[in-house]
Structure formats: C-alpha cells, structure tokens
Write a protein that holds these residues in place. Structure first.
Motif, PDB file in Angstrom:
ATOM      1  N   THR A  19      80.470  32.271  72.396  1.00  0.00           N
ATOM      2  CA  THR A  19      79.607  31.439  71.702  1.00  0.00           C
ATOM      3  C   THR A  19      78.708  32.577  71.585  1.00  0.00           C
ATOM      4  N   ASN A  20      77.947  32.810  72.369  1.00  0.00           N
ATOM      5  CA  ASN A  20      76.790  33.626  72.662  1.00  0.00           C
ATOM      6  C   ASN A  20      77.230  35.318  72.261  1.00  0.00           C
ATOM      7  N   GLN A  21      78.333  35.425  71.923  1.00  0.00           N
ATOM      8  CA  GLN A  21      78.875  37.247  71.620  1.00  0.00           C
ATOM      9  C   GLN A  21      79.057  36.834  70.060  1.00  0.00           C
ATOM     10  N   TYR A  22      79.062  36.105  69.716  1.00  0.00           N
ATOM     11  CA  TYR A  22      79.515  35.617  68.225  1.00  0.00           C
ATOM     12  C   TYR A  22      78.426  35.766  67.582  1.00  0.00           C
ATOM     13  N   LYS A  23      78.378  36.152  66.092  1.00  0.00           N
ATOM     14  CA  LYS A  23      77.240  35.748  65.477  1.00  0.00           C
ATOM     15  C   LYS A  23      77.348  34.799  64.136  1.00  0.00           C
ATOM     16  N   PRO A  24      76.379  33.894  63.341  1.00  0.00           N
ATOM     17  CA  PRO A  24      77.017  33.767  62.324  1.00  0.00           C
ATOM     18  C   PRO A  24      77.454  34.498  61.231  1.00  0.00           C
ATOM     19  N   ALA A  25      78.540  34.212  60.328  1.00  0.00           N
ATOM     20  CA  ALA A  25      79.015  34.746  59.462  1.00  0.00           C
ATOM     21  C   ALA A  25      79.348  34.176  58.326  1.00  0.00           C
ATOM     22  N   ILE A  26      79.201  35.426  57.245  1.00  0.00           N
ATOM     23  CA  ILE A  26      79.355  34.148  56.469  1.00  0.00           C
ATOM     24  C   ILE A  26      81.087  34.834  56.005  1.00  0.00           C
ATOM     25  N   GLU A  27      81.964  32.953  55.938  1.00  0.00           N
ATOM     26  CA  GLU A  27      83.562  32.826  55.889  1.00  0.00           C
ATOM     27  C   GLU A  27      83.965  33.635  53.845  1.00  0.00           C
ATOM     28  N   THR A  28      85.011  34.087  54.540  1.00  0.00           N
ATOM     29  CA  THR A  28      86.258  34.484  53.779  1.00  0.00           C
ATOM     30  C   THR A  28      86.501  32.974  53.229  1.00  0.00           C
ATOM     31  N   LEU A  29      86.379  33.012  52.196  1.00  0.00           N
ATOM     32  CA  LEU A  29      87.045  31.474  51.588  1.00  0.00           C
ATOM     33  C   LEU A  29      88.665  31.693  50.699  1.00  0.00           C
ATOM     34  N   HIS A  30      89.442  30.945  50.745  1.00  0.00           N
ATOM     35  CA  HIS A  30      90.906  31.340  50.506  1.00  0.00           C
ATOM     36  C   HIS A  30      91.222  30.183  49.216  1.00  0.00           C
ATOM     37  N   GLY A  31      89.677  29.189  48.820  1.00  0.00           N
ATOM     38  CA  GLY A  31      89.932  28.423  47.888  1.00  0.00           C
ATOM     39  C   GLY A  31      88.705  27.525  47.273  1.00  0.00           C
ATOM     40  N   LEU A  32      88.738  26.726  46.386  1.00  0.00           N
ATOM     41  CA  LEU A  32      87.410  26.304  46.433  1.00  0.00           C
ATOM     42  C   LEU A  32      87.277  24.640  44.630  1.00  0.00           C
ATOM     43  N   GLN A  33      86.385  23.823  45.257  1.00  0.00           N
ATOM     44  CA  GLN A  33      86.950  22.744  44.139  1.00  0.00           C
ATOM     45  C   GLN A  33      85.722  22.450  44.364  1.00  0.00           C
ATOM     46  N   VAL A  34      85.569  21.632  43.026  1.00  0.00           N
ATOM     47  CA  VAL A  34      84.783  21.328  42.958  1.00  0.00           C
ATOM     48  C   VAL A  34      84.684  20.280  41.998  1.00  0.00           C
ATOM     49  N   THR A  35      83.923  19.390  42.752  1.00  0.00           N
ATOM     50  CA  THR A  35      83.819  17.634  41.919  1.00  0.00           C
ATOM     51  C   THR A  35      82.652  16.831  41.765  1.00  0.00           C
ATOM     52  N   GLU A  36      83.265  15.814  41.028  1.00  0.00           N
ATOM     53  CA  GLU A  36      81.558  15.559  40.562  1.00  0.00           C
ATOM     54  C   GLU A  36      80.250  14.905  41.948  1.00  0.00           C
ATOM     55  N   LYS A  37      81.346  15.107  42.657  1.00  0.00           N
ATOM     56  CA  LYS A  37      81.025  14.199  44.254  1.00  0.00           C
ATOM     57  C   LYS A  37      80.987  15.500  45.084  1.00  0.00           C
ATOM     58  N   ALA A  38      81.830  16.844  45.188  1.00  0.00           N
ATOM     59  CA  ALA A  38      82.109  16.953  46.536  1.00  0.00           C
ATOM     60  C   ALA A  38      82.482  18.365  46.273  1.00  0.00           C
ATOM     61  N   VAL A  39      82.048  19.098  47.102  1.00  0.00           N
ATOM     62  CA  VAL A  39      82.780  20.688  47.217  1.00  0.00           C
ATOM     63  C   VAL A  39      83.734  20.830  48.147  1.00  0.00           C
ATOM     64  N   THR A  40      85.435  21.158  48.038  1.00  0.00           N
ATOM     65  CA  THR A  40      85.894  21.840  49.397  1.00  0.00           C
ATOM     66  C   THR A  40      85.960  22.776  49.480  1.00  0.00           C
ATOM     67  N   ILE A  41      85.642  23.474  50.119  1.00  0.00           N
ATOM     68  CA  ILE A  41      86.396  24.920  50.567  1.00  0.00           C
ATOM     69  C   ILE A  41      87.440  25.260  51.441  1.00  0.00           C
ATOM     70  N   VAL A  42      88.528  26.346  51.845  1.00  0.00           N
ATOM     71  CA  VAL A  42      89.567  26.624  51.903  1.00  0.00           C
ATOM     72  C   VAL A  42      89.528  27.810  53.042  1.00  0.00           C
ATOM     73  N   VAL A  43      89.174  27.289  54.238  1.00  0.00           N
ATOM     74  CA  VAL A  43      89.156  28.081  55.213  1.00  0.00           C
ATOM     75  C   VAL A  43      90.755  28.615  56.126  1.00  0.00           C
ATOM     76  N   THR A  44      89.945  29.684  57.106  1.00  0.00           N
ATOM     77  CA  THR A  44      91.419  29.681  57.556  1.00  0.00           C
ATOM     78  C   THR A  44      90.975  30.097  58.978  1.00  0.00           C
ATOM     79  N   SER A  45      92.087  28.975  59.922  1.00  0.00           N
ATOM     80  CA  SER A  45      91.726  27.741  61.143  1.00  0.00           C
ATOM     81  C   SER A  45      93.110  28.255  62.152  1.00  0.00           C
TER      82      SER A  45
END
Length: 131
Positions: free
Chosen positions: A41-67
């Motif tokens: 974890t010390n070697q890892y630097k926070p990174a802007i994630e590549t998104l594979h999808g995004l959905q916005v509703t009136e109450k929430a945002v769902t992002i799709v990421v690689t796992s």
C-alpha cells in the motif's frame, strides 16, 4: 510416585514453552504480514480511476470500475472541483490486489457524497462489458 510428579511437572513445562513459542510465532507472522501489506500500500499512489460506465439518477451516481475480486466502495473517494459546472473525479485510494478474473463492478455514491446534483466527470471513460 516421584516419577509421576516429575512427569506432570515436565508436561506442564513443555506445554507452557510450546504455548509461548506458538504465541511468538503468531506475533511474528502477523508483523510480517503487516509489513508486506504496508509495503504494497505504501508503493501505491491514489489514482484517477478509469470508468467503464456511469449512471446518474435523482439520488445516486453509479460508476463501473474494474475489479479482480476485492474492490469495494471504501477504496474510492470523490473529489469535487468547484468550477462551473462542478467536476467530480473518482479516485481509487486502495488497489485491488486479489487475483480473480478481471470484471466490471458497480460502485454507488449518493449525490450528497458526490457534492453536487449536476456535474461533469474528470475521469477517463473506457466502455467495457456489462456488469
């Protein structure tokens, strides 16, 4: 009779010594695992994630990421740039070190967590397979 008492004392002594050695082993194994985890974890630097999808509703945002099996919502933060319109950027704080087959998963944030109801996205978007 003396042999039985000696044997009982010896057994208790051996049991105590074994217990102490086992406790030391567990303590050193735990420390070693923490050191390995900290190194990763010390070697890892926070990174802007590549998104594979995004959905916005009136109450929430769902992002799709690689796992690869261990990604969870707590691995991410949302940074909101107060420009006009605001720009939300989803940043991965913790890498996914699991070794399962790579797949896309949804991660949901409330609009309150994002900090705006209308915004642009600062992340790169690379279309991927459905989740």
């Amino acid at each position: 009779m003396l042999i039985n008492k000696f044997s009982a004392v010896l057994n208790r002594t051996v049991l105590k010594a074994t217990t102490c050695l086992f406790a030391l082993f567990l303590a050193s194994a735990t420390t070693a695992m923490e050191e390995v985890d900290n190194e990763l974890t010390n070697q890892y630097k926070p990174a802007i994630e590549t998104l594979h999808g995004l959905q916005v509703t009136e109450k929430a945002v769902t992002i799709v990421v690689t796992s690869t099996g261990c990604t969870q919502k707590d691995d991410f933060i949302v940074v909101l740039d107060k420009s006009m319109p605001p720009e939300a950027t989803f940043i991965r704080l913790m890498p996914d070190y699991c070794r399962a087959a790579s797949r896309n998963i949804p991660i949901q944030f409330s609009l309150k967590e994002v900090g705006a109801a209308e915004f642009t996205v600062g992340n790169r978007v690379k279309p991927g397979n459905a989740f």
